[in-house]
Each structure stands twice: as C-alpha cells, then as structure tokens.
Scaffold this active site. Structure first.
Site, PDB file in Angstrom:
ATOM      1  N   ALA A 185       0.871  -1.165   0.000  1.00 26.76           N
ATOM      2  CA  ALA A 185       0.000   0.000   0.000  1.00 26.76           C
ATOM      3  C   ALA A 185       0.912   1.220   0.000  1.00 26.76           C
ATOM      4  O   ALA A 185       2.073   1.144   0.424  1.00 26.76           O
ATOM      5  CB  ALA A 185      -0.869  -0.016   1.241  1.00 26.76           C
TER       6      ALA A 185
ATOM      7  N   GLY B  97       0.528  -4.876   0.834  1.00 24.46           N
ATOM      8  CA  GLY B  97      -0.652  -4.864  -0.038  1.00 24.46           C
ATOM      9  C   GLY B  97      -0.400  -5.544  -1.380  1.00 24.46           C
ATOM     10  O   GLY B  97      -1.337  -6.025  -2.021  1.00 24.46           O
TER      11      GLY B  97
ATOM     12  N   GLU C 160      -0.945  -9.065  -0.742  1.00 21.83           N
ATOM     13  CA  GLU C 160      -2.391  -9.223  -0.555  1.00 21.83           C
ATOM     14  C   GLU C 160      -3.120  -9.247  -1.899  1.00 21.83           C
ATOM     15  O   GLU C 160      -4.093  -9.978  -2.081  1.00 21.83           O
ATOM     16  CB  GLU C 160      -2.924  -8.092   0.322  1.00 21.83           C
ATOM     17  CG  GLU C 160      -2.372  -8.168   1.739  1.00 21.83           C
ATOM     18  CD  GLU C 160      -2.937  -7.080   2.629  1.00 21.83           C
ATOM     19  OE1 GLU C 160      -2.483  -5.926   2.485  1.00 21.83           O
ATOM     20  OE2 GLU C 160      -3.825  -7.369   3.447  1.00 21.83           O
TER      21      GLU C 160
ATOM     22  N   GLU D  94       4.222  -5.134   7.261  1.00 12.84           N
ATOM     23  CA  GLU D  94       3.397  -4.133   7.949  1.00 12.84           C
ATOM     24  C   GLU D  94       3.803  -3.884   9.395  1.00 12.84           C
ATOM     25  O   GLU D  94       3.784  -2.742   9.863  1.00 12.84           O
ATOM     26  CB  GLU D  94       1.915  -4.533   7.898  1.00 12.84           C
ATOM     27  CG  GLU D  94       1.240  -4.251   6.572  1.00 12.84           C
ATOM     28  CD  GLU D  94       1.427  -5.341   5.529  1.00 12.84           C
ATOM     29  OE1 GLU D  94       2.267  -6.237   5.735  1.00 12.84           O
ATOM     30  OE2 GLU D  94       0.729  -5.298   4.501  1.00 12.84           O
TER      31      GLU D  94
HETATM   32  N1  DAK Z   1       4.655   3.133  -0.671  1.00 12.96           N
HETATM   33  C1  DAK Z   1       5.082   4.311  -1.207  1.00 12.96           C
HETATM   34  N2  DAK Z   1       6.216   4.424  -1.890  1.00 12.96           N
HETATM   35  C2  DAK Z   1       7.004   3.342  -2.010  1.00 12.96           C
HETATM   36  C3  DAK Z   1       6.629   2.091  -1.482  1.00 12.96           C
HETATM   37  C4  DAK Z   1       5.394   2.003  -0.785  1.00 12.96           C
HETATM   38  N3  DAK Z   1       4.931   0.866  -0.294  1.00 12.96           N
HETATM   39  N4  DAK Z   1       7.601   1.208  -1.776  1.00 12.96           N
HETATM   40  C5  DAK Z   1       8.529   1.864  -2.457  1.00 12.96           C
HETATM   41  N5  DAK Z   1       8.180   3.158  -2.620  1.00 12.96           N
HETATM   42  C6  DAK Z   1       8.915   4.224  -3.304  1.00 12.96           C
HETATM   43  C7  DAK Z   1      10.118   4.662  -2.479  1.00 12.96           C
HETATM   44  O1  DAK Z   1       9.721   5.585  -1.483  1.00 12.96           O
HETATM   45  C8  DAK Z   1      10.981   5.274  -3.548  1.00 12.96           C
HETATM   46  O2  DAK Z   1      10.478   6.551  -3.846  1.00 12.96           O
HETATM   47  P1  DAK Z   1      11.504   7.806  -4.117  1.00 12.96           P
HETATM   48  O3  DAK Z   1      12.313   7.932  -2.880  1.00 12.96           O
HETATM   49  O4  DAK Z   1      12.302   7.371  -5.310  1.00 12.96           O
HETATM   50  O5  DAK Z   1      10.589   8.968  -4.379  1.00 12.96           O
HETATM   51  C9  DAK Z   1      10.724   4.392  -4.768  1.00 12.96           C
HETATM   52  O6  DAK Z   1       9.494   3.719  -4.488  1.00 12.96           O
HETATM   53  C10 DAK Z   1      11.788   3.336  -4.975  1.00 12.96           C
HETATM   54  O7  DAK Z   1      11.932   2.645  -3.754  1.00 12.96           O
HETATM   55  P2  DAK Z   1      13.358   2.418  -3.053  1.00 12.96           P
HETATM   56  O8  DAK Z   1      14.319   3.509  -3.402  1.00 12.96           O
HETATM   57  O9  DAK Z   1      13.116   2.148  -1.616  1.00 12.96           O
HETATM   58  O10 DAK Z   1      13.856   1.091  -3.794  1.00 12.96           O
HETATM   59  P3  DAK Z   1      14.819  -0.025  -3.239  1.00 12.96           P
HETATM   60  O11 DAK Z   1      15.117  -0.913  -4.384  1.00 12.96           O
HETATM   61  O12 DAK Z   1      15.969   0.568  -2.481  1.00 12.96           O
HETATM   62  O13 DAK Z   1      13.941  -0.848  -2.192  1.00 12.96           O
HETATM   63  C11 DAK Z   1      11.955  -1.964  -1.420  1.00 12.96           C
HETATM   64  C12 DAK Z   1      12.834  -1.577  -2.632  1.00 12.96           C
HETATM   65  C13 DAK Z   1      10.685  -2.625  -1.970  1.00 12.96           C
HETATM   66  C14 DAK Z   1      12.700  -2.969  -0.558  1.00 12.96           C
HETATM   67  C15 DAK Z   1      11.626  -0.692  -0.596  1.00 12.96           C
HETATM   68  O14 DAK Z   1      11.130   0.302  -1.482  1.00 12.96           O
HETATM   69  C16 DAK Z   1      10.607  -0.926   0.480  1.00 12.96           C
HETATM   70  O15 DAK Z   1      10.931  -1.477   1.540  1.00 12.96           O
HETATM   71  N6  DAK Z   1       9.384  -0.457   0.222  1.00 12.96           N
HETATM   72  C17 DAK Z   1       8.322  -0.531   1.207  1.00 12.96           C
HETATM   73  C18 DAK Z   1       7.825  -1.929   1.313  1.00 12.96           C
HETATM   74  C19 DAK Z   1       6.757  -2.026   2.358  1.00 12.96           C
HETATM   75  O16 DAK Z   1       6.980  -1.751   3.528  1.00 12.96           O
HETATM   76  N7  DAK Z   1       5.595  -2.408   1.890  1.00 12.96           N
HETATM   77  C20 DAK Z   1       4.475  -2.575   2.751  1.00 12.96           C
HETATM   78  C21 DAK Z   1       3.724  -1.312   2.738  1.00 12.96           C
HETATM   79  S1  DAK Z   1       2.543  -1.321   4.012  1.00 12.96           S
HETATM   80  C22 DAK Z   1      -4.268  -0.928   6.138  1.00 12.96           C
HETATM   81  C23 DAK Z   1      -4.325  -1.055   4.801  1.00 12.96           C
HETATM   82  C24 DAK Z   1      -3.272  -1.597   4.131  1.00 12.96           C
HETATM   83  C25 DAK Z   1      -2.158  -1.996   4.791  1.00 12.96           C
HETATM   84  C26 DAK Z   1      -2.097  -1.863   6.135  1.00 12.96           C
HETATM   85  C27 DAK Z   1      -3.157  -1.359   6.837  1.00 12.96           C
HETATM   86  N8  DAK Z   1      -5.369  -0.311   6.803  1.00 12.96           N
HETATM   87  C28 DAK Z   1      -6.136   0.627   6.055  1.00 12.96           C
HETATM   88  C29 DAK Z   1      -5.598  -0.549   8.151  1.00 12.96           C
HETATM   89  C30 DAK Z   1      -1.058  -2.471   4.032  1.00 12.96           C
HETATM   90  C31 DAK Z   1       0.125  -1.930   4.256  1.00 12.96           C
HETATM   91  C32 DAK Z   1       1.235  -2.069   3.382  1.00 12.96           C
HETATM   92  O17 DAK Z   1       1.228  -2.628   2.311  1.00 12.96           O
END
Ligand code: DAK
Length: 258
Positions: free
Chosen positions: A64, A109, A112, A132
């Site tokens: 997400a 997400g 998911e 998460e």
């Molecule tokens: N959201 C927003 N931007 C993201 C992103 C994300 N999930 N993942 C990556 N990006 C963006 C980065 O911020 C970066 O943007 P800039 O800095 O270039 O502007 C760009 O994508 C490239 O990412 P990286 O520079 O970080 O690339 P790397 O190759 O170094 O790393 C990575 C790739 C996938 C390991 C890293 O980007 C990462 O850890 N991303 C986040 C992964 C993550 O934590 N995903 C889970 C998100 S939380 C709920 C509803 C839904 C959810 C929970 C609750 N409720 C409503 C209650 C679900 C939550 C999630 O999915």
C-alpha cells in the site's frame, strides 16, 4: 475512464491488468484502487482469464502507498481498508480465473493483491512478504486471513510476526506460489496456464471457482452440498452436452459458454 496508474490490455480472451506506477514501485494508493475497480468492472464476457502483474522491472507491487497512509486517521484507514477489500474481493467474485504474475517485490498490499488471485506464479527474482508490523500496523486488505487459509496458521504467523522477506523458491516451498520461473518467461508461463484453462468449459471453470471460493470456509457437509448444486446446474448447460458428446465422438469440444 482514463487510467494513470494501471494498464488494461486485451490479448484475445486474456486480459492483462498491470499496476503501473514504477516510480513508487507500483504501490497501491486510493486512485490506483479506483482504477483497478473500474478495470475489473469493465471486463466483458469475451474475457476469459485475467493476469495481474506489475509495471517496470523491479516490483509486482511494493505494498500500500505509505506516503498516502502516513497521516490518515483511523476512520480514513477503515475506508482505505474497505476499498482494498472491495477490489480484491471483486477479483475473487469474477467468474474467470485470475492469475498473479509476481515479477518482483510483492510486499504488504502487493502480496495481498496476489493472494486475491486464484493462481500465483513468481519470477525467480520475486521477493514476498508482509512488512506491515515494521511500520506499526498489520495488513489491511485481507492478507492476514487469505495467507492463513493458503499456508496455514503457523507459517502465516511467522511471516506476519517476523516481516521476513522471502524469495520465490521459499514461497513455493511453503505453498504460497505455485511455480517459480525465469523472469523473462513469467508472462509466457502465465499465458500458457491461461490457455490450458481456456480449452475447458467456461461455465464449468466458473462453477469450480465458485464452489471452491464459497465452500472453502464452510463445514464439509455444507461445502459438499454446494458442490452438488454446482454440479447439477451444469447439466442445464449446452456446454455439458457438447463436452460429453465431443468425448463420445472422439473430437475436441467446442464450448460456447452457454
Ligand atoms: N509506498 C510508497 N512508496 C514506495 C513504497 C510504498 N509501499 N515502496 C517503495 N516506494 C517508493 C520509495 O519511497 C521510492 O520513492 P523515491 O524515494 O524514489 O521517491 C521508490 O518507491 C523506490 O523505492 P526504493 O528507493 O526504496 O527502492 P529499493 O530498491 O531501495 O527498495 C523496497 C525496494 C521494496 C525494498 C523498498 O522500497 C521498500 O521497503 N518499500 C516498502 C515496502 C513495504 O513496507 N511495503 C508494505 C507497505 S505497508 C491498512 C491497509 C493496508 C495496509 C495496512 C493497513 N489499513 C487501512 C488498516 C497495508 C500496508 C502495506 O502494504
């Protein structure tokens, strides 16, 4: 509706929905969900399989959109969660098979979304996980429940609690993905699976999906009753007569989906 965050392409009876925000590694924001909802609704009867994948060469969907979630209130979080649930549920409700082609990061997400599809295939470079808890939240689009049903409570809890990012081979080992294929062969592999399904009676495939989806969470007796009803209903179809007549005549069946 013109799309900015996704692409929907038709290739004969197969549609490909690509989440396409490579700058944010295809992270799902509300706008993307609304476009996905529109795309899924727009599918017509001539589409008989849907492949879901990610744009760019790095991610399926990296979760997400954290930038959109960072400041939202609990009420807005509930709304966002309901939107994601609605979109993933509508994939499950489609009467056609849906195939996730996991071509890179499938995190949060993103995993998911894959779990909302009927079949999940991954490229060798895919990385999957539910990070998460590292952000102080839990999955909000059905991941806790779908993952548990797919891989069992223990493995689901392990992934949820540790936030481990696992590779495709490990994901296959625990039954999260069906097959792991070289990155440049992933779409071909998914299309080939779709093509095998397309040879079969579309009403029967739809019933098979329906009875599994509705039956999986019921007790065996109720679920088997659902199967009996699905089985019986197909005997009112032209496809059943065609399929069986074709077998007896030793010719391929020409299903009409009627
Ligand atoms: N959201 C927003 N931007 C993201 C992103 C994300 N999930 N993942 C990556 N990006 C963006 C980065 O911020 C970066 O943007 P800039 O800095 O270039 O502007 C760009 O994508 C490239 O990412 P990286 O520079 O970080 O690339 P790397 O190759 O170094 O790393 C990575 C790739 C996938 C390991 C890293 O980007 C990462 O850890 N991303 C986040 C992964 C993550 O934590 N995903 C889970 C998100 S939380 C709920 C509803 C839904 C959810 C929970 C609750 N409720 C409503 C209650 C679900 C939550 C999630 O999915």
């Amino acid at each position: 509706m013109a799309y900015e965050n996704i692409r929907l392409e038709k290739d004969g009876p197969i549609a490909v929905l690509t989440v396409d925000r490579p700058k944010a590694l295809n992270a799902l924001n509300s706008a993307t969900f609304h476009e996905m909802d529109d795309a899924i609704r727009s599918l017509k009867d001539d589409t008989r399989a849907l492949i879901v994948t990610g744009g760019g060469d790095k991610a399926f969907v990296a979760g997400a959109d954290i930038a959109e979630m960072v400041t939202i209130t609990a009420a807005q979080a509930r709304e966002f969660s309901a939107l994601g649930h609605h979109v993933f549920q509508s994939l499950e409700n489609l009467p056609i098979p849906t195939i996730a082609a996991v071509n890179g990061f499938a995190l949060g997400g993103g995993l998911e979304l894959a779990l909302g599809c009927d079949l999940i295939y991954a490229s060798e470079k895919a990385k999957l996980g539910l990070p998460e808890v590292t952000l102080g939240v839990i999955p909000g689009f059905g991941g806790t429940q779908r993952l548990t049903r797919l891989v069992g409570r223990s493995r689901a809890k392990e992934l949820l609690f540790t936030a481990d990012r696992i590779d495709a081979a490990r994901a296959k080992e625990i039954g999260l993905v069906l097959d792991v294929v070289p990155a440049d062969k992933l779409m071909e592999h998914c299309r080939a699976v779709a093509a095998r399904i397309l040879k079969n009676g579309p009403l029967a495939v739809a019933q098979a999906k329906r009875v599994v989806e509705y039956g999986a969470d019921q007790d065996l007796r109720s679920a088997n009753e659902l199967e009996r009803q699905g089985f019986a209903v197909l005997f009112g179809s032209e496809d059943q007569r065609e399929g069986m007549a074709a077998f007896l005549a030793k010719r391929p069946a020409a299903f009409q989906g009627k």
